[in-house]
Design a protein around this motif. Structure first.
Motif, PDB file in Angstrom:
ATOM      1  N   HIS A   7       0.425  -7.205   0.215  1.00  0.00           N
ATOM      2  CA  HIS A   7      -0.377  -6.671  -0.881  1.00  0.00           C
ATOM      3  C   HIS A   7       0.471  -5.979  -1.941  1.00  0.00           C
ATOM      4  O   HIS A   7      -0.042  -5.212  -2.757  1.00  0.00           O
ATOM      5  CB  HIS A   7      -1.494  -5.785  -0.336  1.00  0.00           C
ATOM      6  CG  HIS A   7      -2.441  -6.594   0.499  1.00  0.00           C
ATOM      7  ND1 HIS A   7      -3.364  -7.459  -0.055  1.00  0.00           N
ATOM      8  CD2 HIS A   7      -2.538  -6.754   1.839  1.00  0.00           C
ATOM      9  CE1 HIS A   7      -4.016  -8.085   0.913  1.00  0.00           C
ATOM     10  NE2 HIS A   7      -3.531  -7.685   2.073  1.00  0.00           N
ATOM     11  N   SER A  57       2.109   0.224  -1.189  1.00  0.00           N
ATOM     12  CA  SER A  57       1.527  -0.748  -0.250  1.00  0.00           C
ATOM     13  C   SER A  57       2.497  -1.058   0.881  1.00  0.00           C
ATOM     14  O   SER A  57       2.115  -1.075   2.051  1.00  0.00           O
ATOM     15  CB  SER A  57       1.172  -2.055  -0.976  1.00  0.00           C
ATOM     16  OG  SER A  57       0.097  -1.852  -1.853  1.00  0.00           O
ATOM     17  N   CYS A  87      -1.559 -10.182  -5.623  1.00  0.00           N
ATOM     18  CA  CYS A  87      -0.819  -9.743  -4.436  1.00  0.00           C
ATOM     19  C   CYS A  87       0.026 -10.910  -3.911  1.00  0.00           C
ATOM     20  O   CYS A  87      -0.338 -12.077  -4.069  1.00  0.00           O
ATOM     21  CB  CYS A  87      -1.789  -9.348  -3.323  1.00  0.00           C
ATOM     22  SG  CYS A  87      -2.760  -7.882  -3.696  1.00  0.00           S
ATOM     23  N   ASN A  93      -2.599  -0.186  -2.923  1.00  0.00           N
ATOM     24  CA  ASN A  93      -3.385  -0.444  -1.719  1.00  0.00           C
ATOM     25  C   ASN A  93      -4.063   0.855  -1.303  1.00  0.00           C
ATOM     26  O   ASN A  93      -3.411   1.813  -0.946  1.00  0.00           O
ATOM     27  CB  ASN A  93      -2.443  -0.926  -0.619  1.00  0.00           C
ATOM     28  CG  ASN A  93      -3.192  -1.553   0.512  1.00  0.00           C
ATOM     29  OD1 ASN A  93      -4.359  -1.236   0.738  1.00  0.00           O
ATOM     30  ND2 ASN A  93      -2.539  -2.444   1.215  1.00  0.00           N
TER      31      ASN A  93
END
Lengths: 290, 290
Positions: free
Chosen positions: A168, B258, A185, B288
Motif C-alpha cells: 500500500h 504504510s 498503491c 494507510n
C-alpha cells in the motif's frame, strides 16, 4: 524427554494449509483443506481446530506433543490480543479473536501474525533471509504482502497492526483505485489481480492479445498464470503488464532502500518469479547506490 | 567536580555554526563563521579547530572542560572511521577523515554524523521527538535531509553511510533530474532548490508572476523566501509550486508510514513551515490508516 512439535497454519481466502514440524524446522506432516471468504467465525474455528487436532494426533504417533501453534492470516492483526483487526480476504473474521478461541479449544498457545510477516519469520529462520541483518520481504500473489526484518527481528512499528504494508505504498498517484480505497498503491500494479485486471481492460478496449488470453477472458477463467504464459510467448500486452509491475516494484523498493539504507529484498509468492527480471531493471535505475 | 561541556558543530556549505552546551542540553555560547564549498580540507580543519578552541576557552571560563565534540555534516558519513564518504555540498572533503583529524588536534573525541541524523538525535533528545518511539525526520532546506528514529535510536540500516536518505525516494518517476543523477527524487520537488528552479523555469517560458519574483530572477537573487512571500500573497505560480512540494512530501511520507506501520513525522529546516499545510492534505489522502 518426548519430542516437541509445533503446528504452522496458513489461513487464506481459499485454502487453509497446516503443517507439523519438529522444533528444528523439519516437516513431518501436512494438511490442506478448503477455506472461504464467507465462512462464519464459529465454523472457521471448528475447521481449524479439527485440522490442528489431526496434526496433534500425528505428533502423538511420532511419540511427542505439540507445544504451540503459529498462524499466518491475511490482514491487520492485533497479535497481543490474538485478534484479527481487519482482513479484506476474510471479512467475516474482522474483530474476531481467532487465535484466543483456538488456543482455548486446543489448550496450547496459539500465536497469530499477518501472513506476510510469517513469511518474514520463516525466511529469516531457515530461508533466504537467514543471517541477513536487515531486509524487506514481499509476497506477490493475488495481492502484495510485505514485511520488514530489522536486526534479524520482525518489525512491528507502532504496533498498529499493519507494519510492512509495502503493497500500500503509493507508486502512481493517479493510478488505479486500490481495494484499500487509495489510488495507485503498489498492489494495484504489481499483483496477480493487477495482471488479470489489465488483460480484462485491454479486452474491453479491443487491444490485440493471444487467443489463449481471449478465451480465458471469455470463459471467465483468466488467471495470472495465463498472463505469465502469454508473456513468455512474447505477447506484447502481457509483456507490457509485467513491465509495469516490475517498474512499480522497483520504485517501491528503491524508495525503501534509499530511506532505510539497506540493500536486500526477498521476494516470494506465486507471482514472484515472473516479476523479478523487470523489477531488477527498475531498481538498478532508481535505487540510491552512492 | 568541574562542570562538563560538549561542543556541537553544524558544518554546512555556506556556514559553520558551533555551540557550547552543558551535558543537560543548555547552551552557553555560540559561534558562526563562513564555510565554503571550495575550501581545501586542511583549511577547513584549521577553521573548525579554531572555532572549537574558542568555545573550549569559554568552557574554561565557566569553570569546566569539553568532554567531546559532535559534528553534523551534509552527505554520507562513515561514522566509525570519522570519514566523509561523499558530500555534494562540500566536495573537497570527500574521503577526508575530518573527525579523526580534528580529534587529534583538539585531543577530545569527535563524533561525526550526517546532518539530518544529528537533527534526529537532537529532536529525540530534547525536541519534538522526545518520548516518541518511532518517527521519520525531514529537514527541508536547499535540499531534503532525512532520518529515522526506531525504538528511540537513530537508524543506520546496513551502515552504508546513507540511511535516512528520504530526499532520494523516487516520487515522480519521469520528474526532474536530481543532483544524485536519478529522476524525480523527493528533493527535486520538495526543496528550496526546487522552488527556485520552478520560478526560473516559469520565467523563461513567460508565465505570469509577481513583480517581486520577476525582479529577483532578473537580479539573480531569487531565494525560497521570496517564493514563500509570493505564495502568501496568493501568486498562482508560487502557490502551485508549494502544492507540488506538499504533495511530493505527502507521497513519500505516506509510503513510509504504510511500510513502517508508524504515524509520526517531525519536519524541520528553513523551508518547512510553508510546506506543512500542503503536505498534510496529501498525507491524509494517501497514508494507510486502516
Amino acid at each position: 524427554m518426548a519430542q516437541q512439535f509445533v503446528i504452522g497454519v496458513d489461513l487464506g481466502g481459499t485454502h487453509m494449509r497446516a503443517a507439523l514440524a519438529s522444533t528444528d524446522g523439519r516437516l513431518h506432516a501436512r494438511d490442506r483443506t478448503a477455506s472461504g471468504r464467507d465462512i462464519e467465525p464459529a465454523e472457521m474455528t471448528r475447521k481449524l481446530v479439527d485440522q490442528c487436532r489431526s496434526l496433534m494426533e500425528s505428533a502423538h504417533g511420532h511419540g511427542g506433543g505439540v507445544a504451540a501453534v503459529g498462524m499466518g492470516v491475511p490482514g491487520s492483526i492485533d497479535r497481543n490480543a490474538g485478534l484479527i483487526m481487519h482482513s479484506p480476504n476474510l471479512p467475516k473474521l474482522n474483530n474476531y479473536a481467532l487465535a484466543e478461541t483456538i488456543s482455548k479449544a486446543l489448550q496450547v498457545p496459539v500465536h497469530m501474525e499477518n501472513d506476510a510477516n510469517v513469511f518474514g519469520l520463516g525466511e529469516g529462520w531457515e530461508g533466504s533471509g537467514k543471517g541477513i541483518r536487515n531486509w524487506v520481504g514481499l509476497t506477490l500473489g493475488t495481492g502484495v504482502g510485505g514485511c520488514l526484518l530489522f536486526d534479524h527481528k520482525l518489525w512491528h512499528g507502532d504496533d498498529l497492526g499493519y507494519a510492512g504494508e509495502i503493497g500500500h505504498m503509493p507508486v502512481q498517484p493517479e493510478g488505479p483505485v486500490c481495494a484499500c480505497g487509495k489510488m495507485g498503491c503498489l498492489e494495484t500494479l504489481a499483483s496477480g489481480s493487477a495482471l488479470v485486471r489489465g488483460v480484462k481492460e485491454a479486452w474491453k478496449s479491443g487491444r490485440p492479445m493471444t487467443p489463449a488470453l481471449q478465451q480465458a477472458v471469455k470463459e471467465e477463467v483468466l488467471s495470472p498464470l495465463e498472463v505469465f504464459r502469454a508473456a513468455q510467448a512474447g505477447d506484447e500486452l502481457a509483456v507490457g503488464l509485467f513491465t509495469i509491475m516490475g517498474r512499480a516494484l522497483g520504485l517501491a523498493l528503491a524508495g525503501l532502500f534509499s530511506a532505510l539504507g539497506i540493500r536486500t529484498a526477498i521476494i516470494g509468492g506465486g507471482v514472484s518469479a515472473a516479476l523479478l527480471g523487470a523489477a531488477r531493471v527498475a531498481l538498478d535505475a532508481l535505487a540510491n547506490r552512492r
